[in-house]
Scaffold this motif. Sequence first.
Motif, PDB file in Angstrom:
ATOM      1  N   LYS A  22       0.855  -1.185   0.000  1.00  0.00           N
ATOM      2  CA  LYS A  22       0.000   0.000   0.000  1.00  0.00           C
ATOM      3  C   LYS A  22       0.885   1.227   0.000  1.00  0.00           C
ATOM      4  O   LYS A  22       1.913   1.266   0.696  1.00  0.00           O
ATOM      5  N   ARG A  79       2.395   4.757   0.977  1.00  0.00           N
ATOM      6  CA  ARG A  79       2.471   5.472   2.251  1.00  0.00           C
ATOM      7  C   ARG A  79       1.697   6.773   2.161  1.00  0.00           C
ATOM      8  O   ARG A  79       1.684   7.440   1.138  1.00  0.00           O
ATOM      9  N   ARG A  80       1.084   7.095   3.277  1.00  0.00           N
ATOM     10  CA  ARG A  80       0.372   8.375   3.326  1.00  0.00           C
ATOM     11  C   ARG A  80       1.357   9.468   3.663  1.00  0.00           C
ATOM     12  O   ARG A  80       2.277   9.280   4.456  1.00  0.00           O
ATOM     13  N   ALA A  81       1.164  10.613   3.071  1.00  0.00           N
ATOM     14  CA  ALA A  81       2.089  11.742   3.268  1.00  0.00           C
ATOM     15  C   ALA A  81       1.949  12.379   4.612  1.00  0.00           C
ATOM     16  O   ALA A  81       1.085  12.289   5.351  1.00  0.00           O
TER      17      ALA A  81
END
Length: 111
Positions: free
Chosen positions: A107, A109-111
Amino acid sequence: MATKQGTVDFIVEQASGAGRVSARKMFGEYALYCDGKLVALVCDEQLFLKPTAAGRATLGDEVTEMPPYPGAKACFRIPGETWDDADRLAEVIKVTAEALPVPPPRKPRRA
């Protein structure tokens, strides 16, 4: 006792006939990958292969099962003599990689 980089480099070189073999440092030890699949761990200067029926058949009587670190599932401990035989090491890593499922995509990565 932590694993030395030279040990991991030697194992990767010896196993290179299995496919795209690489190592990644994880938690002070190393994970060994073959064609993108996690196939083994190198912990405390010892090689531990993920257990598969194909790996057991290839290793035969050499199979010793033990966890690579406390609390881990048992893996096949590959004796040092097997590391010296590049063809044999590559074979057991290759059949293990072929027997393992393809890992799911990562998945983002979220910032």
